[in-house]
Structure formats: structure tokens, C-alpha cells
Design an enzyme around this catalytic site. Structure first.
Site, mmCIF file in Angstrom:
data_model
loop_
_atom_site.group_PDB
_atom_site.id
_atom_site.type_symbol
_atom_site.label_atom_id
_atom_site.label_comp_id
_atom_site.label_asym_id
_atom_site.label_seq_id
_atom_site.Cartn_x
_atom_site.Cartn_y
_atom_site.Cartn_z
ATOM 1 N N LYS A 113 0.817 -1.208 0.000
ATOM 2 C CA LYS A 113 0.000 0.000 0.000
ATOM 3 C C LYS A 113 0.856 1.267 0.000
ATOM 4 O O LYS A 113 0.429 2.313 -0.463
ATOM 5 C CB LYS A 113 -0.927 0.024 1.212
ATOM 6 C CG LYS A 113 -1.845 -1.179 1.390
ATOM 7 C CD LYS A 113 -2.943 -1.245 0.359
ATOM 8 C CE LYS A 113 -4.029 -2.252 0.706
ATOM 9 N NZ LYS A 113 -3.643 -3.653 0.596
HETATM 10 C C1 LIG Z 1 -4.165 -4.836 0.013
HETATM 11 C C2 LIG Z 1 -3.349 -6.063 -0.035
HETATM 12 C C3 LIG Z 1 -3.563 -7.070 -1.007
HETATM 13 C C4 LIG Z 1 -4.699 -6.996 -2.011
HETATM 14 O O1 LIG Z 1 -4.496 -5.993 -2.988
HETATM 15 P P1 LIG Z 1 -5.725 -5.486 -3.888
HETATM 16 O O2 LIG Z 1 -5.211 -4.286 -4.599
HETATM 17 O O3 LIG Z 1 -6.817 -5.141 -2.910
HETATM 18 O O4 LIG Z 1 -6.111 -6.592 -4.806
HETATM 19 C C5 LIG Z 1 -2.708 -8.154 -1.031
HETATM 20 N N1 LIG Z 1 -1.714 -8.288 -0.124
HETATM 21 C C6 LIG Z 1 -1.494 -7.350 0.834
HETATM 22 C C7 LIG Z 1 -0.388 -7.567 1.816
HETATM 23 C C8 LIG Z 1 -2.281 -6.210 0.906
HETATM 24 O O5 LIG Z 1 -2.062 -5.280 1.875
#
Ligand SMILES: *Cc1c(COP(=O)(O)O)cnc(C)c1O
Length: 500
Positions: A113
Site C-alpha cells: 500500500k
Molecule cells: C491490500 C493487499 C492485497 C490486495 O491488494 P488489492 O489491490 O486489494 O487486490 C494483497 N496483499 C497485501 C499484503 C495487501 O495489503
């Protein structure tokens, strides 16, 4: 370049307006009117460049109302030391001659993120200036863990912004909770909510749709906005790392410029893998985008059957950031695959809210299934994958990355496709210590920050800098409210009386 909405064909706005608004008034998502093309010559030019230069160039193709100088400044601030602890920012690590990990977790909160949330505050504040917006913005977040901390780190002490994060008291890991409640910054607040993530999210949505409250805030020179992954400002920074990974593989002579590669992505809200789709549409040589899910396999089912059906049991898993039944960003893919048919997309959305499912046209289904092979990994598979890969290769994965690696193995066994594959690695294993230790057969009775040291000792792996001092952190925020008290928490934080 202008932006249109997935559900209203009359909308045309600038990138700055799309980023400031987040979501269209009718609930549609903003998408670029056309996809800029990236030639092999342009890819060749990016190969010798550092990550932040690659990112500035790629984002500039989509954000033409931002100057080259602005984007250079933003990316060199966002993707730099000490916020990112690895000089490659998003390095590609090899497991064997045709399997690679794109590590997106060297940022300040040790999850992918950060790649978007280190950029979004810069894009958002610049957008507000471009739009002549006189008010301050308050970002409201409901989080199940990773987004909240990444948004706090991104927005802390950013002038003209405030941020308040609500998390479900019993719905986040000890480490995730301490990461948030110990947050520094003068413009931040963190509040625990009684209930689960859906309750917190519903509370936030209720505040967003409270027109009287918006008017009151307006009188105080503030408006509310969101930092979740339906904002275009969160997607566009993610396109860059797919292209950067490709550049790295050419630079290391793993592939020749023009060779196609596969990506395998652990998927929840369909934001990460959708950015890969935009890179593909730009002309990046991609063969397949493999969509990996955990037991919450609504997307794997969709790609196989063409039916999106959210009416199923919700499972709480050891890869909690993928525990999702409504993948919001899928709407952008449907819009593109339908030939930009906003009434068709509106129809699917309406069916989803009325009946809990929709069935896409055969054209959309065949195109989607062709590009997006998909699969699921069980809890047991995920744990087994972590321990097997660690034993065989000495490479330690978190629970989300392990889901993707397992799905890639299954895909290769089924199809005999030996194309070079990049597994998108979304979190540091130290963010999910308890599950990772469990997978290694070292279940511990300790809790919280203690587990970080135990995992480091067990595996001899370095602790990411942002998690190294968790043991010394104390909670700064201790507020605990009911859903009904959330609006008052926002009012108190903003210094606005909510009752008159
Ligand atoms: C948010 C997240 C995901 C999923 O990503 P999306 O963009 O929602 O498909 C996968 N792994 C981790 C560690 C995340 O924080």
C-alpha cells in the site's frame, strides 16, 4: 487527457479533478479516456533510470495536467530513503531462472500500500491547488489493517490535510494495531471501533453521505475525502512498478526487450492486478496476469465462470488483506472489456446490489478468462508453501505472497507455460509473524512485537527497519467508540461541534 466515469458516459474531467473527487457522484469510478502507449524505445530509455524517474515518466503519461517538474519532485520525495529502506524501492529478487519476486514492501509500513499511499497525498494536495480548492481536506479511512497505517504515514504532517483512521478493535493483528496507535504527526487521529471491519466501513460511509454534516464542515473550511483504492490517484502509481520490474529483467539479461512475461498477483480489491492490466494495455509485453485468491475465491470463480456471485460464506484467513467479497476495482476492467459501455456496467452493478450477483456477456468473459488465468490457495497450501520455499530456497514469504506463489505453481503444472513469471510480493513476512511462524512449525505463545524477534531468530532474516523498534513503541491513541459515536469522533478531531 480527460477522465470518464464507468457508469455515466457524459462525464469528462481532468486528472486533478478525478483525484480530488475520488468517486463520481453516481458511484462510478474514474478511468482515463484513452490508454497512453509505451513503445519499446521508451521502455529502453527507462531501463538505466532509477525507480523514481521511471515512475515520474509513466505517471506523466496519464497525468498530463501535472508538469514533468512536479512529478519528478513528488516521486523523488516519495520513493527515497529513509522512507524506503531498499535503494531499488521496488526490487526484483530471483528465486530460480524463470521465477522472480517483485518486492513492494520496502516502504514505511512494510506492505505494498505504501507504493501508492506515499504518492497520493502529494497528488491530492497538488490537485486541490490546481482546482482552486480553498478548503482543507480531511481523509476518512476505515481499515482492516494495512491501508490505515499506510495512509497515516502518507498523510502525516502534510499541510492542508488531516486524517482520521477507524479500525475494528478485534479485527487487526497486534502489530497492525500498535503500528497505527503509535502513529506520529500533528494532523492524525486513530480510533478503535466496536464491531468488525464492515461495521467500521458502514460507519464511514454514513458520515460521507451526511449532507448536513458536510455543510457544517464546509462552514469550517473542511471537506471529507477518501484514500481507498477506488481513487485513480492510488492506481496510477501502481502501474509504474509493473513496467519497472520489466525494465529490471531486461537490464539483468533475464529477458530481451520485447519478450513477454507473466505476473502473478495476490488479489483482494482488484487494485494491484488492475494496474498490471493498464501496463498491458499500454503495450508492456505481458503474456498472462494470473489472479491469485485465498479461500475467499469470488474472483477465481468469476474468471472461470463469468459469474460474479458474492453470496457465499466470508472466511477470515491468514491472508486477511485478501479477505474481500466485493472487489470494487473489477468495475474498471468490465468497463474496458465491454468497449466502454457505461450502461452495461451500470446493469452489472445494479444486479450485484439487488441480487448479490451478475453474469457478464460471453464477450467479456472470454476476453477476461484469456488474459487472467486464476486460482485459489487454501490455508494449508499457503502454510506449506511458506515452509517449502524457505527450506528449499531460503526465501521467506508472507502469507499473501505465498498464496500467489502457490497459484503460480498450480498454473504452471496445469498449462506447462514456462514463461518467465514475476510473483508480486505484497507484504513483509514480519507483518504477519504469528502466521509465518506457525507455517514454519514454530508456533509461539508470545504476542505482538515479541514475535518479530522470534521470527528473526528462527529464520535469520533481517527485520525491516520500520518494524525493528516496535517493541519500544507505546500507544498514543486509545479512543474506543461505538459505530454511533464515529461522527462525534470526527467532529471532535476537527474541532467542530456536531450538534448545532
Ligand atoms: C491490500 C493487499 C492485497 C490486495 O491488494 P488489492 O489491490 O486489494 O487486490 C494483497 N496483499 C497485501 C499484503 C495487501 O495489503
Amino acid at each position: 487527457m480527460l477522465y470518464q466515469s464507468t457508469t455515466d458516459s457524459s462525464v469528462r474531467i481532468t486528472a486533478a479533478e478525478a483525484i480530488a473527487r475520488g468517486v463520481a457522484p453516481d458511484g462510478g469510478l474514474y478511468v482515463p479516456e484513452s490508454i497512453p502507449q509505451l513503445s519499446h524505445g521508451e521502455i529502453a530509455n527507462l531501463i538505466p533510470k532509477p525507480y523514481h524517474k521511471r515512475a515520474a515518466y509513466i505517471m506523466g503519461l496519464f497525468l498530463d495536467d501535472f508538469s514533468e517538474q512536479e512529478l519528478d519532485e513528488f516521486t523523488s520525495q516519495a520513493y527515497s530513503s529513509p522512507a524506503f529502506s531498499h535503494p531499488g524501492i521496488a526490487p526484483v529478487n530471483s528465486l530460480d531462472e524463470n521465477t522472480f519476486f517483485l518486492e513492494l514492501w520496502h516502504g514505511p509500513t512494510s506492505a505494498f500500500k505504501d507504493m501508492a499511499l506515499q504518492m497520493l497525498p502529494r497528488l491530492l494536495t497538488a490537485s486541490l491547488k490546481k482546482n482552486g480548492e480553498p478548503r482543507d481536506v480531511c481523509i476518512l479511512v476505515a481499515t482492516s489493517g494495512d491501508t490505515g497505517k499506510a495512509a497515516l504515514e502518507g498523510f502525516k504532517d502534510v499541510p492542508g490535510t488531516k486524517i482520521i483512521v477507524f479500525y475494528p478493535k478485534d479485527g487487526v493483528s497486534d502489530i497492525q494495531e500498535l503500528q497505527m496507535t503509535s502513529q506520529s504527526g500533528d494532523n492524525v487521529s486513530v480510533v478503535a471501533v466496536e464491531g468488525n471491519f464492515d461495521d467500521a466501513q458502514t460507519g464511514v460511509k454514513t458520515i460521507f453521505s451526511d449532507i448536513g454534516f458536510a455543510e457544517k464542515l464546509d462552514q469550517h473550511g473542511v471537506f471529507l475525502s477518501s484514500a481507498n483504492s477506488i481513487n485513480w490517484g492510488r492506481l496510477v502509481p501502481q502501474i509504474a512498478y509493473y513496467i519497472s520490474a520489466y525494465c529490471d529483467l531486461v537490464r539483468s539479461d533475464t529477458i530481451k526487450l520485447g519478450d513477454k512475461i507473466n505476473f502473478c498477483v495476490p488479489t483482494g480489491n482488484f487494485g494491484n492486478i488492475l494496474a498490471g492490466y493498464y501496463a498491458f494495455k499500454m503495450g508492456l509485453p505481458i503474456n498472462k496476469l494470473i489472479c491469485a485468491t485465498n479461500r475467499n475465491d469470488v474472483l477465481a470463480d468469476f474468471f472461470h465462470s463469468g459469474i460474479y456471485d458474492k453470496q457465499r460464506v466470508f472466511h477470515t484467513t491468514i491472508s486477511p488483506s485478501m479477505d474481500i467479497l466485493i472487489s470494487n476495482n473489477l468495475e474498471r476492467l468490465l468497463f474496458d472489456l465491454s468497449g466502454k459501455n457505461s450502461s452495461e456496467v451500470s446493469g452489472y452493478k445494479e444486479a450485484l446490489s439487488k441480487t448479490g450477483r451478475y453474469d457478464v456477456s460471453e464477450i467479456i468473459h472470454s476476453k477476461a478468462a484469456e488474459l487472467f488465468p486464476s486460482g485459489r490457495a487454501s490455508e494449508e497450501d499457503t502454510r506449506k508453501t511458506i515452509s517449502e520455499v524457505f527450506e528449499k530456497h531460503g526465501y521467506l514469504m508472507d502469507t499473501h505472497t505465498a498464496v500467489a506463489y502457490k497459484v503460480l505453481q498450480d498454473y504452471r503444472a496445469e498449462t506447462a507455460d514456462s514463461t518467465v513469471a514475476v510473483v508480486v510480493s505484497t507484504a513483509s513476512p514480519f507483518k504477519f509473524c504469528d502466521s509465518v511462524l506457525d507455517a514454519l512449525g514454530k508456533t509461539s505463545t508470545q504476542r505482538g512485537a515479541e514475535l518479530i524477534n522470534i521470527l528473526a531468530e528462527t529464520t535469520n532474516q533481517p527485520i525491516p527497519a520500520p518494524l525493528a523498534d516496535m517493541g519500544t513503541k507505546t500507544a498514543r491513541f486509545r479512543d474506543f467508540v461505538t459505530i454511533g459515536e464515529m461522527k462525534k469522533a470526527v467532529s471532535d478531531f476537527l474541532g467542530v461541534n456536531s450538534f448545532n
